[in-house]
Motif scaffolding. Structure first.
Motif, PDB file in Angstrom:
ATOM      1  N   UNK A  83     -20.434   4.698 -16.802  1.00 51.02           N
ATOM      2  CA  UNK A  83     -21.196   3.465 -16.927  1.00 51.02           C
ATOM      3  C   UNK A  83     -20.492   2.527 -17.906  1.00 51.02           C
ATOM      4  N   UNK A  84     -20.326   1.256 -17.503  1.00 50.22           N
ATOM      5  CA  UNK A  84     -19.647   0.275 -18.354  1.00 50.22           C
ATOM      6  C   UNK A  84     -20.548  -0.945 -18.553  1.00 50.22           C
ATOM      7  N   UNK A 110     -23.912  -7.428 -17.199  1.00 44.78           N
ATOM      8  CA  UNK A 110     -23.666  -6.501 -16.096  1.00 44.78           C
ATOM      9  C   UNK A 110     -23.683  -5.054 -16.588  1.00 44.78           C
ATOM     10  N   UNK A 111     -24.204  -4.162 -15.763  1.00 48.42           N
ATOM     11  CA  UNK A 111     -24.193  -2.723 -16.039  1.00 48.42           C
ATOM     12  C   UNK A 111     -23.463  -2.073 -14.864  1.00 48.42           C
ATOM     13  N   UNK A 112     -22.164  -1.864 -15.026  1.00 39.92           N
ATOM     14  CA  UNK A 112     -21.304  -1.473 -13.913  1.00 39.92           C
ATOM     15  C   UNK A 112     -21.042   0.029 -13.878  1.00 39.92           C
ATOM     16  N   UNK A 113     -21.140   0.602 -12.688  1.00 37.39           N
ATOM     17  CA  UNK A 113     -20.754   1.993 -12.455  1.00 37.39           C
ATOM     18  C   UNK A 113     -19.297   1.953 -12.007  1.00 37.39           C
ATOM     19  N   UNK A 114     -18.429   2.551 -12.794  1.00 39.63           N
ATOM     20  CA  UNK A 114     -16.987   2.420 -12.594  1.00 39.63           C
ATOM     21  C   UNK A 114     -16.369   3.770 -12.226  1.00 39.63           C
ATOM     22  N   UNK A 119     -22.565  -2.673  -9.608  1.00 38.31           N
ATOM     23  CA  UNK A 119     -23.734  -2.546 -10.456  1.00 38.31           C
ATOM     24  C   UNK A 119     -24.552  -3.809 -10.559  1.00 38.31           C
ATOM     25  N   UNK A 120     -25.742  -3.685 -11.133  1.00 43.69           N
ATOM     26  CA  UNK A 120     -26.621  -4.839 -11.303  1.00 43.69           C
ATOM     27  C   UNK A 120     -26.156  -5.734 -12.451  1.00 43.69           C
ATOM     28  N   UNK A 121     -26.561  -6.998 -12.382  1.00 39.84           N
ATOM     29  CA  UNK A 121     -26.209  -7.977 -13.402  1.00 39.84           C
ATOM     30  C   UNK A 121     -27.454  -8.807 -13.700  1.00 39.84           C
TER      31      UNK A 121
END
Length: 142
Positions: A2-3, A35-39, A54-56
């Motif tokens: 998670x980033x 943003x909460x990005x799954x990387x 991911x959602x923003x």
């Protein structure tokens, strides 16, 4: 992994209409976005490619409308925050790569698409934010 991120971004639109004179209309929405990005990384290469989704969530900071004519004279300029939603929800996805530059520094490059999921106005119009971003930078490892 998670980033989480945080960024200030300006979104908007511009229309140009010519009937005798040229009239340009600009809408500008300024957001503080989270943003909460799954990387997903592919670490077995020197150049480390990755993909993310991911959602923003965006918080509206300012919103304005400006209209000018071909003579460069501003004929209308006003704050439209009262007719704008305070939050913007979107889905971000993209690809990128990291490359070691120094012992503790990686260079980064990514391309991101953001697709708006919510209407940005409180009027009967249905406007959604979409857009592309090209990001470049450096990441310091601790």
């Amino acid at each position: 992994f998670l980033q989480p991120e945080m960024m200030y971004i300006q979104r908007g639109a511009e229309t140009i209409v010519t009937v005798g004179t040229t009239t340009t209309s600009k809408l500008m929405f300024n957001y503080l976005e989270f943003p909460m990005l799954f990387k997903v990384k592919y670490p077995d290469y020197v150049l480390k490619p990755y993909a993310f989704i991911g959602p923003n969530i965006g918080i509206l900071v300012a919103a304005s409308f400006e209209q000018t004519q071909s003579s460069s004279t501003t004929i209308v300029e006003r704050d439209i925050r009262s007719t704008s939603e305070n939050f913007n929800f979107s889905l971000d996805l993209g690809i990128g790569a990291e490359d070691p530059i120094l012992d503790q520094v990686d260079g980064q490059f990514s391309i991101k698409y953001s697709h708006g999921l919510t209407d940005v106005t409180t009027t009967s119009d249905n406007w959604k934010n979409t857009g592309w971003a090209i990001l470049a930078g450096a990441k310091y490892r601790l």
